[in-house]
Scaffold this motif. Sequence first.
Motif: not given
Length: 399
Positions: A139-143, A348-351, A365-370
């Motif tokens: 999904p990160g590529a989809l966005i 899924f997180a980036p999308y 997203m910053p929390l997901a990246a952390f």
Amino acid sequence: MALGGALRDADWLDARRVRAYAAMVGVASLGILWFAWRDATGATGSDFLAFWGAAKSVMAGDPAAAYDLAVQERIQTGTGSHGWFAFVNPPPFLLAVAPFGWLPYPSGWIAWVALTYALWAWAGVRAFPRLWPLVLTYPGALIAATHGQNGLLTGALLIAAISLLARSCPLLSGAAIGALVIKPHLALLLPFWLLGGRCWRTILAAGAALVALLLASLLAFGTATMQAYTTSWGASAVLIAQGGPDFFLRMSTYYSQLRVHFGEPVAIGGGAVIALGMIGMALQLFRRFGGDARASGAAVLAATALAPPYLFNYDLPFLIFPTLWLVEQGLARGFRPYEKLLLVALWFAPYATRAAAFGIGANLMPLAAFLLLALIWTRAPLPFGNSSRSVPTDCREPG
């Protein structure tokens, strides 16, 4: 207890189900892309308008006009779009987008998305051949694709840089890093990571590639274009200064979210602390992971989603590498409690975080990246014997 075990261990999430779910996401993504193309070629427009408008200026023999706001407004709104976008990338990026100026905007959008997706997918599948369904449907590529942005291209460069260094190809890795001059803040942590690993040949190759691309763009487009590029800094500064909550909710950084909820001074201070912390971490990653370029590279890419103050969810296709590195580790060493479900959420997180941002009033997203970085960090040190094959020939473990 049965439900708790199903969530904790997720044994039901086996390879067969993962492939089936990935196929479902892939089919849904094709439909989303069709709607995105329809909107992009109508009154809504898309970010690709900036690249296409700049390319049209190059093809017209006036590359400096890529940074002329009045010219770009005229070219881009000529497609029927009600909006238009400033071109703010450095001149070397014109080398990549110029050929698309030969195409009409609708077919140019398709060609740009298809070609950059193909480059990104090639890099991702080369890095994780066993996990190719999770790469192709990420999904990160989809966005990035739906925005017509350059996150797929920069993602391919970041993934290639890590993979090539892990395969003992330091010069090619450096060339990929140097090519990030097209969006330099995405390479913010890489010099510190390489310094920590004493990867001297990679550092020299990155510098040489950067200089070569700057000289190539200077020869191709002239000094006037270089000078015109500096005017785009003002446009970016105005955008940041005047941006409202809607603008910053589209961004995926701690700076942007702190600014929405606590104001600019807190955002600047907090963002600076986080960036300095990530730089300090990048210097230690080779030591942390025993000289393993692949493992430390996964960590530096996760940290790259945290360090820059200016980053959008469509810039994040490179996070497929740290996400699938964790999947790879789980398959080799066993998944930790709840790790499978966490990795599904991070995939899924980036999308998903961008889609939910306006509804909840925050981009998570910053929390997901952390969380992604924390999961990688706690996978070290590597006790099993595959780290030595990942040590590049020009990098030594710090003594």
